[in-house]
Design an enzyme around this catalytic site. Sequence first.
Site, PDB file in Angstrom:
ATOM      1  N   ARG A 169       0.851  -1.185   0.000  1.00 28.11           N
ATOM      2  CA  ARG A 169       0.000   0.000   0.000  1.00 28.11           C
ATOM      3  C   ARG A 169       0.894   1.244   0.000  1.00 28.11           C
ATOM      4  O   ARG A 169       2.067   1.177   0.348  1.00 28.11           O
ATOM      5  CB  ARG A 169      -0.899   0.017   1.231  1.00 28.11           C
ATOM      6  CG  ARG A 169      -1.774  -1.231   1.412  1.00 28.11           C
ATOM      7  CD  ARG A 169      -2.539  -1.130   2.715  1.00 28.11           C
ATOM      8  NE  ARG A 169      -3.442  -2.268   2.931  1.00 28.11           N
ATOM      9  CZ  ARG A 169      -3.142  -3.354   3.626  1.00 28.11           C
ATOM     10  NH1 ARG A 169      -1.922  -3.460   4.173  1.00 28.11           N
ATOM     11  NH2 ARG A 169      -4.004  -4.330   3.797  1.00 28.11           N
TER      12      ARG A 169
ATOM     13  N   LYS B  88      -1.441  -0.080   7.889  1.00 25.00           N
ATOM     14  CA  LYS B  88      -2.742  -0.612   8.275  1.00 25.00           C
ATOM     15  C   LYS B  88      -2.584  -1.854   9.145  1.00 25.00           C
ATOM     16  O   LYS B  88      -1.697  -2.674   8.923  1.00 25.00           O
ATOM     17  CB  LYS B  88      -3.548  -0.952   7.017  1.00 25.00           C
ATOM     18  CG  LYS B  88      -5.022  -1.180   7.263  1.00 25.00           C
ATOM     19  CD  LYS B  88      -5.748  -1.351   5.941  1.00 25.00           C
ATOM     20  CE  LYS B  88      -7.234  -1.547   6.159  1.00 25.00           C
ATOM     21  NZ  LYS B  88      -7.968  -1.697   4.873  1.00 25.00           N
TER      22      LYS B  88
ATOM     23  N   HIS C  27      -3.747   1.396  -5.829  1.00 21.96           N
ATOM     24  CA  HIS C  27      -4.284   0.125  -5.342  1.00 21.96           C
ATOM     25  C   HIS C  27      -4.434  -0.888  -6.467  1.00 21.96           C
ATOM     26  O   HIS C  27      -4.418  -2.096  -6.218  1.00 21.96           O
ATOM     27  CB  HIS C  27      -5.623   0.356  -4.633  1.00 21.96           C
ATOM     28  CG  HIS C  27      -5.721  -0.373  -3.333  1.00 21.96           C
ATOM     29  ND1 HIS C  27      -4.871  -0.155  -2.271  1.00 21.96           N
ATOM     30  CD2 HIS C  27      -6.564  -1.352  -2.916  1.00 21.96           C
ATOM     31  CE1 HIS C  27      -5.186  -0.935  -1.266  1.00 21.96           C
ATOM     32  NE2 HIS C  27      -6.199  -1.684  -1.635  1.00 21.96           N
TER      33      HIS C  27
ATOM     34  N   ARG D  17      -1.447  -3.080  -6.553  1.00 20.59           N
ATOM     35  CA  ARG D  17      -1.561  -4.120  -5.517  1.00 20.59           C
ATOM     36  C   ARG D  17      -2.515  -5.216  -5.974  1.00 20.59           C
ATOM     37  O   ARG D  17      -2.237  -6.406  -5.832  1.00 20.59           O
ATOM     38  CB  ARG D  17      -2.046  -3.466  -4.227  1.00 20.59           C
ATOM     39  CG  ARG D  17      -2.320  -4.393  -3.052  1.00 20.59           C
ATOM     40  CD  ARG D  17      -2.652  -3.524  -1.841  1.00 20.59           C
ATOM     41  NE  ARG D  17      -3.329  -4.246  -0.776  1.00 20.59           N
ATOM     42  CZ  ARG D  17      -2.697  -4.920   0.196  1.00 20.59           C
ATOM     43  NH1 ARG D  17      -1.380  -4.967   0.206  1.00 20.59           N
ATOM     44  NH2 ARG D  17      -3.376  -5.539   1.144  1.00 20.59           N
TER      45      ARG D  17
ATOM     46  N   HIS E  36      -3.521  -8.944   4.852  1.00 20.13           N
ATOM     47  CA  HIS E  36      -4.942  -8.929   5.198  1.00 20.13           C
ATOM     48  C   HIS E  36      -5.154  -9.522   6.585  1.00 20.13           C
ATOM     49  O   HIS E  36      -4.446 -10.456   6.981  1.00 20.13           O
ATOM     50  CB  HIS E  36      -5.760  -9.752   4.189  1.00 20.13           C
ATOM     51  CG  HIS E  36      -5.941  -9.060   2.877  1.00 20.13           C
ATOM     52  ND1 HIS E  36      -6.171  -9.748   1.698  1.00 20.13           N
ATOM     53  CD2 HIS E  36      -5.925  -7.751   2.545  1.00 20.13           C
ATOM     54  CE1 HIS E  36      -6.294  -8.877   0.705  1.00 20.13           C
ATOM     55  NE2 HIS E  36      -6.148  -7.670   1.198  1.00 20.13           N
TER      56      HIS E  36
ATOM     57  N   TYR F 225     -10.063 -11.507  -4.344  1.00 19.60           N
ATOM     58  CA  TYR F 225      -9.210 -11.903  -5.456  1.00 19.60           C
ATOM     59  C   TYR F 225      -9.520 -13.255  -6.081  1.00 19.60           C
ATOM     60  O   TYR F 225      -9.135 -13.490  -7.225  1.00 19.60           O
ATOM     61  CB  TYR F 225      -7.748 -11.892  -5.013  1.00 19.60           C
ATOM     62  CG  TYR F 225      -7.275 -10.524  -4.610  1.00 19.60           C
ATOM     63  CD1 TYR F 225      -7.148  -9.510  -5.552  1.00 19.60           C
ATOM     64  CD2 TYR F 225      -6.977 -10.227  -3.293  1.00 19.60           C
ATOM     65  CE1 TYR F 225      -6.733  -8.237  -5.194  1.00 19.60           C
ATOM     66  CE2 TYR F 225      -6.555  -8.962  -2.915  1.00 19.60           C
ATOM     67  CZ  TYR F 225      -6.437  -7.973  -3.874  1.00 19.60           C
ATOM     68  OH  TYR F 225      -6.034  -6.728  -3.508  1.00 19.60           O
TER      69      TYR F 225
END
Length: 370
Positions: free
Chosen positions: A200, A234, A304, A307, A330, A340
């Site tokens: 990110r 994050k 993004h 990514r 995640h 995904y």
Amino acid sequence: MKVQKVLVEDKPYPLYILLDKNFEVVEPVKKFIKYLDNTGKAPNTIKTYSYHLKLFYQFMSQQRIELDDLQFEELANFVGWLRNPTGDVKVIDLKPKKAKREETSVNSILNAVISFLEYLNRTEDFKAIEMSKEVRGRSFKGFLHHINKGKSYKKNVLKLRVKKKLVKALEHEQVIVILNACHTKRDKLLIMLMYEGGLRIGEVLSLRIEDISTWDNKIYITPRDHNENGAYIKLKKERTIDVSKELMGLYTDYLVHEYGEDLEHDYIFINLKNTYFGHPLKYQSVLDLIRRLVKRTGITFTAHMLRHTHATELIRNGWDAAYVQKRLGHAHVQTTIDTYVHLSDQDMKNEYKKYLRGREHINEITKRSN
């Protein structure tokens, strides 16, 4: 109403308060923000919650209602107001209009408001509003389903149904065009880290020299309480990313030819302009870079999407979702699967071609029989 950034003496990052139309502090929101900070919420999350609550107070002001007057109906009207803000949410317009906010945005704002009201219910003399219903059984049966079988759970009845979207990914050739359009080694390295590492923007801008292990091609994502450029990681979880020796060679080349000497910090990505040379790069600079690359290449993309492209390529190359989850950082593997593990029309076509190649010998036998 206004969200005001404030600096706190003992904190390396800013907090936020909400001011009403008379520029007085909205005390319930101030207490809630302090609670979020004390419980370890990320500064960017606190900032986002502040702006979400600003919308909620704007709605209450338009409708001339106070917190104590809130009922379920007002919250339902708030959801409608977020989709189509007007001075009066009861106005009916028969002409279909495109909603101002998508379902995911409305749900995020609603989650912030519900968290705020639940906080008030626990700490203030505030009557809770029932925003959920008892539901028995689930369409998805988890690993411990047999333990909770027959038990009910709470479901937010105001939450909007989100339309399922396939994530947008770039073709490999498009990534090459974008990289070739970069004018500096710094820019190329930044794009490569988001593409090849699946990082990110905040993770890229948080990188320090000590986070790079050139001898074994590893990058360590290291959460820190504060970064000078306002970048945050994050979930605040550490993880290690393996990268190619080519990317590590690009990193070394950047340090030798473009990186500054005698800097007062060790942030990897710095401003290269003469006036601000050596200052840690900020979010806006990355967004400006991407806008320039879009203009140069004619390829519309976001940070993004780089990514997403990396994750999609991993899945298509047979990576297990659990490995992709760990690489991307995640919190839950289900997030990785939902985002995904999808099949596009092209994926289906490619798989069918593989199927046809696998049965070529059967087709030959059939021809001979005829």
